[in-house]
Design a protein around this motif. Structure first.
Motif, short mmCIF file in Angstrom:
data_model
loop_
_atom_site.label_atom_id
_atom_site.label_comp_id
_atom_site.label_asym_id
_atom_site.label_seq_id
_atom_site.Cartn_x
_atom_site.Cartn_y
_atom_site.Cartn_z
N LEU A 244 30.33 11.52 55.56
CA LEU A 244 31.37 12.36 54.80
C LEU A 244 32.73 12.31 55.45
O LEU A 244 33.75 12.53 55.27
CB LEU A 244 31.09 14.72 54.75
N GLU A 245 32.32 12.03 56.82
CA GLU A 245 33.85 11.79 57.99
C GLU A 245 33.78 10.36 56.95
O GLU A 245 34.72 9.95 56.70
CB GLU A 245 33.32 11.39 58.72
N ALA A 246 32.74 8.90 56.52
CA ALA A 246 33.10 7.69 56.19
C ALA A 246 33.70 8.14 54.84
O ALA A 246 34.77 7.23 54.72
CB ALA A 246 31.29 7.80 56.01
N VAL A 247 33.56 9.56 54.46
CA VAL A 247 34.00 8.94 52.43
C VAL A 247 35.15 9.36 53.33
O VAL A 247 36.27 8.25 52.52
CB VAL A 247 33.42 10.23 52.03
N GLY A 248 35.92 10.21 53.93
CA GLY A 248 37.22 10.62 54.07
C GLY A 248 37.91 9.70 54.58
O GLY A 248 39.11 9.60 54.23
N GLU A 263 37.07 19.32 54.79
CA GLU A 263 37.36 20.14 54.03
C GLU A 263 37.57 19.12 52.33
O GLU A 263 36.59 19.33 51.85
CB GLU A 263 37.75 21.17 53.65
N ARG A 264 38.44 18.58 52.53
CA ARG A 264 39.27 18.08 51.15
C ARG A 264 38.21 16.78 50.59
O ARG A 264 38.06 15.85 49.55
CB ARG A 264 40.31 17.01 51.41
N ALA A 265 37.12 16.07 52.00
CA ALA A 265 36.27 15.18 51.47
C ALA A 265 35.77 15.65 50.82
O ALA A 265 34.89 15.27 49.94
CB ALA A 265 36.28 14.73 52.62
N ALA A 266 35.07 17.48 51.00
CA ALA A 266 34.05 17.30 49.90
C ALA A 266 34.55 17.80 49.26
O ALA A 266 33.38 18.00 48.54
CB ALA A 266 33.41 19.09 51.74
#
Length: 288
Positions: A244-248, A263-266
């Motif tokens: 999730l951090e990597a995507v964000g 949260e935004r990435a999720a």
């Protein structure tokens, strides 16, 4: 390290009423159409339904097939055929496969139709009860069949609250039932998958935890799809929150101090999965 979502239980009071409605109205219909989600064919089936509609002709529809893995959908259709359960794959929003529904109904009810014709009752409408858990597309199916917006369609669970009769023609009447879950998910993974697809309300689970678990599933079954969509160099060895951090980070979703707005990435990950931007994905295969 695997992330686990706490067991999800969601059984509003109106669903107990639906259970009674189904059993009380079964004698009024010729056939039960059970609509499921082709992305989670097993988890989107109410395990109690088999007992409720026992003895009544039934068809299983794998809806939302345009967003499901084609090969796995074929596996599920073969699985039901082997079990002697008539089934078909459709996408009620786009119309894919819907034309095959009535021919299948007439085939399943061929003996019933022949007996009616022999008694001079051939003009009687076929009556079908439509059942399924929330958000599998029952209203979309009715609207597709009727060619008009006769029922309220929203992409959230719990819109249909009471029994509705919809007369599509002199030959076909549909009885639409509210979506009904069951009191307890014995397998916690069932609750997860229902949450992925939006069959349970989003406010019963933390969105970041949901997205992290979703990313774990994707990393295990659709690694190349995940890497391509979010331009990730690798997913190997990363848990859901790390993914999730990597995507964000790749999407530039940063806050002060260079931290990722997880949260935004999720929200992005869950929305993109549900809208089909991650491609055709099915989380389950038949267990022999």
């Amino acid at each position: 390290m695997a992330i686990e979502i706490p067991s999800i239980q969601w059984f509003p009071g109106h669903m107990a009423k639906t259970r009674r409605l189904i059993t009380e109205n079964l004698k009024q219909v010729d056939l039960v159409l059970e609509i499921t989600d082709a992305r989670i064919p097993q988890s989107s089936r109410n395990p109690e339904l088999d007992n409720w509609v026992a003895g009544k002709p039934r068809i299983i529809m794998l809806n939302k097939s345009d967003n499901a893995d084609n090969e796995r959908t074929k596996q599920w259709l073969a699985y039901y055929k082997e079990k002697g359960i008539p089934a078909l794959a459709c996408d009620c929003k786009t119309g894919t496969g819907v034309k095959d529904f009535m021919p299948l109904v007439r085939n399943v009810l061929s003996d019933v139709i022949a007996k009616r014709e022999a008694k001079g009752m051939g003009g009687r409408a076929i009556r079908i009860m439509i059942v399924g858990i929330p958000n599998v597309g029952k209203s979309s199916f009715i609207n597709r069949m009727s060619g008009s917006k006769r029922t309220k369609v929203e992409d959230r669970p719990g819109v249909t609250r009471g029994r509705q009769w919809v007369s599509l023609s002199k030959d076909l009447d549909l009885m639409d039932m509210p979506g009904v879950l069951w009191p307890k998910f014995e397998d916690p993974l069932v609750g997860e998958k229902l949450a992925f697809t939006g069959a349970v309300k989003d406010d019963v689970i933390d969105i970041e935890l949901l997205a992290a678990r979703l990313l774990q599933y994707l990393a295990e079954g659709y690694e190349s799809r995940l890497k391509e969509r979010y331009k990730l160099d690798t997913v190997e060895g990363l848990d859901g929150f790390e993914l999730l951090e990597a995507v964000g980070r790749k999407r530039g979703m940063l806050i002060s101090g260079g931290e990722v707005n997880t949260e935004r990435a999720a929200i992005t990950v869950v929305d993109e999965y549900r809208s089909g931007k991650l491609g055709k994905i099915t989380f389950e295969v038949p267990q022999k």
